[in-house]
Design a protein around this motif. Structure first.
Motif, PDB file in Angstrom:
ATOM      1  N   SER A  68      15.473  26.776  35.166  1.00  0.00           N
ATOM      2  CA  SER A  68      14.816  26.110  36.287  1.00  0.00           C
ATOM      3  C   SER A  68      14.672  24.630  35.960  1.00  0.00           C
ATOM      4  N   ASP A  70      12.430  20.884  37.242  1.00  0.00           N
ATOM      5  CA  ASP A  70      11.440  20.186  38.061  1.00  0.00           C
ATOM      6  C   ASP A  70      11.861  18.727  38.090  1.00  0.00           C
ATOM      7  N   LYS A  73       9.259  16.017  37.595  1.00  0.00           N
ATOM      8  CA  LYS A  73       8.774  15.841  36.220  1.00  0.00           C
ATOM      9  C   LYS A  73       9.897  15.528  35.247  1.00  0.00           C
TER      10      LYS A  73
END
Length: 112
Positions: A68, A70, A73
């Motif tokens: 995954s 982000d 971030k």
């Protein structure tokens, strides 16, 4: 972009670990991947993810690992479950096409 993989360690067979890949210096972009290199073997790509979040896995980890990212971030993750001794390796993160400089990786050891 500088990449720092972390989260490795010693785990028993059947256990779990979550690796993180943090980018600094600029925003990482493009298809990102987790690689691993076991002693005496070449580096191999085990999971990749597009900027839109679509994952692909190698046959050796499919069903056990989850990648995954982000983007806000600037971080990518690898959740590793049902670990087996053959998963023992140094794990690296990088972009697939026009890779950044390789970081030192993080060591994962699966052993009883």
């Amino acid at each position: 972009v500088q990449l720092q993989a972390s989260g490795g360690g010693l785990v028993r067979p059947g256990g779990s670990l979550r690796l993180s890949c943090a980018a600094s210096g600029n925003t990482f972009s493009g298809v990102m991947g987790w690689y691993r290199q076991a002693p005496g073997r070449e580096r191999e790509l085990v999971a990749q993810i597009t900027s839109g979040g679509i994952p692909t896995y190698s046959g050796s980890v499919e069903g056990r690992f989850t990648i995954s990212r982000d983007n806000a971030k600037n971080t990518m993750y690898l959740q590793m479950n049902s670990l087996i001794p053959e998963d023992t390796a140094v794990y690296y993160c990088n972009r697939l096409f026009r890779p950044y400089s390789w970081g030192p990786g993080t060591l994962v050891t699966v052993s009883s």
